[in-house]
Design an enzyme around this catalytic site. Structure first.
Site, PDB file in Angstrom:
ATOM      1  N   CYS B  10      51.293 135.315 -19.968  1.00  0.00           N
ATOM      2  CA  CYS B  10      49.880 135.104 -19.645  1.00  0.00           C
ATOM      3  C   CYS B  10      48.998 136.083 -20.444  1.00  0.00           C
ATOM      4  O   CYS B  10      49.500 137.026 -21.054  1.00  0.00           O
ATOM      5  CB  CYS B  10      49.682 135.330 -18.162  1.00  0.00           C
ATOM      6  SG  CYS B  10      50.193 136.971 -17.650  1.00  0.00           S
ATOM      7  N   CYS B  13      49.576 139.721 -19.660  1.00  0.00           N
ATOM      8  CA  CYS B  13      50.875 140.189 -20.152  1.00  0.00           C
ATOM      9  C   CYS B  13      50.780 140.498 -21.644  1.00  0.00           C
ATOM     10  O   CYS B  13      51.312 141.511 -22.120  1.00  0.00           O
ATOM     11  CB  CYS B  13      51.947 139.124 -19.919  1.00  0.00           C
ATOM     12  SG  CYS B  13      52.061 138.548 -18.219  1.00  0.00           S
TER      13      CYS B  13
END
Lengths: 135, 76
Positions: B10, B13
């Site tokens: 994501c 991340c």
């Protein structure tokens, strides 16, 4: 953890999972809420054992909700021990006394509804249980 | 030093990975940085929310994107 870690994971849900009927009700109602997508259930034992991943996850969550069966409140105290003040729900306060609470599917569903209503009422305004994404 | 970035890929991340790589570079540390995307592997660390930063097998942080200064403190 939710099957998809990006699903509903900003709110973490813990049950005391105690040995009594009230503890079992707490556990099974929390599992029902988890399966329904209300929040991600996580492991209280991991917090109690001071496992870094569980402790870091609790600290990183927007909201931690603990459900205890009885007033001893082991789940709440486990979170408080690591410096987190969770939303605390104790089933005894809702009338489910230790040794007097039959664990039936009906009771589990009723307790789950009551936990959800109480948690929603205590949830910070900016944090919807289903609105968060870990990403 | 082994650094793992836990998360499914994501934006947060990815941001944590960028910050971590920058922190490693600025500190001049010899570190191997790997990404862990598999949910089961993430859960094996006890991590319930991502992104998370793991240094030499120890979870240092989860659910947040820290500042680069904070990352430097965590990996020193």
């Amino acid at each position: 953890m939710a099957n998809d870690c990006c699903n509903n994971s900003r709110v973490l849900l813990y049950a005391c999972s105690g040995a009594s009927d009230a503890g079992e009700l707490a556990d099974r109602a929390v599992r029902k809420l988890w399966e329904g997508g209300f929040a991600a259930k996580t492991c209280l034992a991991g917090v109690g054992a001071d496992i870094a991943g569980f402790v870091s996850s609790a600290r990183g969550a927007d909201v931690n909700i603990v459900v205890d069966g009885c007033p001893v409140a082991c789940a709440r105290k486990s979170l408080q021990r690591i410096g987190i003040e969770p939303i605390s729900i104790i089933l005894a306060d809702l009338g489910y006394k230790r040794g007097e609470s039959a664990v039936t599917e009906e009771a589990i569903a009723r307790v789950a509804d009551e936990i959800k209503a109480m948690a929603d009422s205590k949830m910070p305004a900016a944090t919807g249980a289903s609105s968060g994404c870990c990403c | 030093m082994k650094i793992e970035i836990l998360g499914p890929g994501c934006p947060k991340c990815i941001k944590l990975e960028e910050i971590t790589r920058q922190a490693v570079q600025e500190l001049g540390i010899d570190a191997e940085i790997t990404k862990v995307k598999d949910v089961k592997d993430i859960m094996n660390h006890g991590v319930m929310i991502t992104p998370a930063l793991v240094v030499d097998g120890v979870v240092k942080l989860a659910g947040k994107v820290p500042s680069i200064d904070d990352v430097k403190k965590l990996i020193k």
